[in-house]
Design a protein around this motif. Structure first.
Motif, PDB file in Angstrom:
ATOM      1  N   ILE A   1      42.604  34.016  35.938  1.00 31.40           N
ATOM      2  CA  ILE A   1      41.681  35.147  35.106  1.00 31.40           C
ATOM      3  C   ILE A   1      41.792  34.915  33.743  1.00 31.40           C
ATOM      4  O   ILE A   1      42.718  34.398  33.032  1.00 31.40           O
ATOM      5  CB  ILE A   1      42.152  36.359  35.830  1.00 31.40           C
ATOM      6  N   ASP A   2      40.972  35.634  33.143  1.00 30.05           N
ATOM      7  CA  ASP A   2      40.817  35.689  31.636  1.00 30.05           C
ATOM      8  C   ASP A   2      42.197  36.544  31.310  1.00 30.05           C
ATOM      9  O   ASP A   2      42.586  37.829  32.002  1.00 30.05           O
ATOM     10  CB  ASP A   2      39.548  36.309  31.204  1.00 30.05           C
ATOM     11  N   PRO A   3      43.114  36.270  30.228  1.00 30.82           N
ATOM     12  CA  PRO A   3      43.982  36.841  30.092  1.00 30.82           C
ATOM     13  C   PRO A   3      43.946  38.598  29.708  1.00 30.82           C
ATOM     14  O   PRO A   3      44.546  39.329  29.862  1.00 30.82           O
ATOM     15  CB  PRO A   3      44.825  36.224  28.863  1.00 30.82           C
TER      16      PRO A   3
ATOM     17  N   THR B   1      59.063  32.207  19.024  1.00 26.58           N
ATOM     18  CA  THR B   1      57.658  32.709  19.201  1.00 26.58           C
ATOM     19  C   THR B   1      57.201  32.669  20.627  1.00 26.58           C
ATOM     20  O   THR B   1      57.689  31.743  21.220  1.00 26.58           O
ATOM     21  CB  THR B   1      56.934  31.937  18.204  1.00 26.58           C
ATOM     22  N   ILE B   2      56.267  33.705  20.945  1.00 27.98           N
ATOM     23  CA  ILE B   2      55.737  33.609  22.103  1.00 27.98           C
ATOM     24  C   ILE B   2      53.999  33.313  22.098  1.00 27.98           C
ATOM     25  O   ILE B   2      53.454  34.391  21.391  1.00 27.98           O
ATOM     26  CB  ILE B   2      56.108  34.609  22.923  1.00 27.98           C
ATOM     27  N   ARG B   3      53.533  32.754  22.897  1.00 30.65           N
ATOM     28  CA  ARG B   3      52.090  32.668  23.125  1.00 30.65           C
ATOM     29  C   ARG B   3      51.557  32.746  24.555  1.00 30.65           C
ATOM     30  O   ARG B   3      52.075  31.852  25.178  1.00 30.65           O
ATOM     31  CB  ARG B   3      51.465  31.367  22.215  1.00 30.65           C
ATOM     32  N   LEU B   4      50.924  33.616  24.774  1.00 27.78           N
ATOM     33  CA  LEU B   4      50.019  33.539  26.050  1.00 27.78           C
ATOM     34  C   LEU B   4      49.140  32.366  26.355  1.00 27.78           C
ATOM     35  O   LEU B   4      48.320  32.318  25.343  1.00 27.78           O
ATOM     36  CB  LEU B   4      49.535  35.168  26.221  1.00 27.78           C
ATOM     37  N   THR B   5      49.538  31.510  27.316  1.00 27.01           N
ATOM     38  CA  THR B   5      48.599  30.440  27.684  1.00 27.01           C
ATOM     39  C   THR B   5      47.763  30.491  28.752  1.00 27.01           C
ATOM     40  O   THR B   5      46.872  29.635  28.942  1.00 27.01           O
ATOM     41  CB  THR B   5      49.179  29.189  27.542  1.00 27.01           C
ATOM     42  N   GLY B   6      48.002  31.447  29.612  1.00 27.60           N
ATOM     43  CA  GLY B   6      47.369  31.697  30.832  1.00 27.60           C
ATOM     44  C   GLY B   6      47.416  32.536  31.606  1.00 27.60           C
ATOM     45  O   GLY B   6      48.588  33.352  31.281  1.00 27.60           O
ATOM     46  N   ALA B   7      46.636  33.013  32.529  1.00 25.94           N
ATOM     47  CA  ALA B   7      46.921  34.164  33.295  1.00 25.94           C
ATOM     48  C   ALA B   7      46.211  33.878  34.743  1.00 25.94           C
ATOM     49  O   ALA B   7      45.202  33.312  34.942  1.00 25.94           O
ATOM     50  CB  ALA B   7      46.312  35.421  32.913  1.00 25.94           C
TER      51      ALA B   7
ATOM     52  N   GLY C   1      45.765  42.669  44.105  1.00 31.46           N
ATOM     53  CA  GLY C   1      45.565  43.705  43.367  1.00 31.46           C
ATOM     54  C   GLY C   1      47.090  44.145  42.653  1.00 31.46           C
ATOM     55  O   GLY C   1      46.985  44.983  41.686  1.00 31.46           O
ATOM     56  N   THR C   2      48.065  43.720  43.125  1.00 35.76           N
ATOM     57  CA  THR C   2      49.387  44.065  42.448  1.00 35.76           C
ATOM     58  C   THR C   2      50.147  42.700  42.083  1.00 35.76           C
ATOM     59  O   THR C   2      51.311  43.202  41.586  1.00 35.76           O
ATOM     60  CB  THR C   2      50.131  44.849  43.494  1.00 35.76           C
ATOM     61  N   HIS C   3      49.854  41.649  42.083  1.00 36.96           N
ATOM     62  CA  HIS C   3      50.485  40.448  41.569  1.00 36.96           C
ATOM     63  C   HIS C   3      49.810  39.797  40.634  1.00 36.96           C
ATOM     64  O   HIS C   3      48.567  39.004  40.990  1.00 36.96           O
ATOM     65  CB  HIS C   3      50.969  39.722  42.952  1.00 36.96           C
ATOM     66  N   PHE C   4      50.529  39.625  39.396  1.00 34.12           N
ATOM     67  CA  PHE C   4      49.612  38.732  38.598  1.00 34.12           C
ATOM     68  C   PHE C   4      50.838  37.773  37.563  1.00 34.12           C
ATOM     69  O   PHE C   4      52.147  38.199  37.791  1.00 34.12           O
ATOM     70  CB  PHE C   4      49.271  39.778  37.184  1.00 34.12           C
ATOM     71  N   ILE C   5      50.339  36.626  37.207  1.00 36.76           N
ATOM     72  CA  ILE C   5      51.139  35.988  36.448  1.00 36.76           C
ATOM     73  C   ILE C   5      50.676  35.581  35.135  1.00 36.76           C
ATOM     74  O   ILE C   5      49.622  35.170  35.094  1.00 36.76           O
ATOM     75  CB  ILE C   5      51.127  34.569  37.322  1.00 36.76           C
TER      76      ILE C   5
END
Length: 119
Positions: free
Chosen positions: A9-11, A70-76, A81-85
């Motif tokens: 999904i789109d972050p 440093t932290i960078r979000l690279t994917g999602a 409906g209740t579980h995301f990575i």
């Protein structure tokens, strides 16, 4: 855990609680990060389980001060409906210096009930 396969999904589509936690964690804002969790939440990190808001707050304070990174979000991804990575790329002065970690969130009532952090 859900039997569904995660879908990319789109972050920007991550739920508010996940986004609030990720933003607060990146900014080392422990108070805001803890507020994204349920009172009885649990976090699993480096093979250890931290349960309850007070224990999670201590874990966040320790992890924020132990290393500089440093932290960078690279994917999602979303499983249901209740579980995301959220996949994050970390670089810093910790052993190895670079790692991609999967932050596996389980939500309940709009807050984080469980977080598992693993490579």
């Amino acid at each position: 855990m859900s039997e569904h396969k995660p879908s990319a999904i789109d972050p920007a589509a991550l739920p508010d609680a996940v986004t609030r936690y990720l933003d607060a964690h990146r900014a080392h804002d422990t108070v805001s990060a803890v507020a994204a969790f349920t009172g009885d939440a649990s976090v699993v990190d480096e093979g250890r389980t931290y349960e309850g808001a007070d224990v999670i707050e201590k874990w966040l304070n320790r992890s924020a001060s132990e290393y500089t990174y440093t932290i960078r979000l690279t994917g999602a991804q979303q499983t249901d409906g209740t579980h995301f990575i959220a996949t994050q790329h970390l670089e810093g002065d910790f052993p190895g210096g670079v790692v991609d970690l999967h932050y596996r969130f389980t939500l309940r009532d709009g807050r984080i009930e469980r977080l598992v952090i693993e490579p």
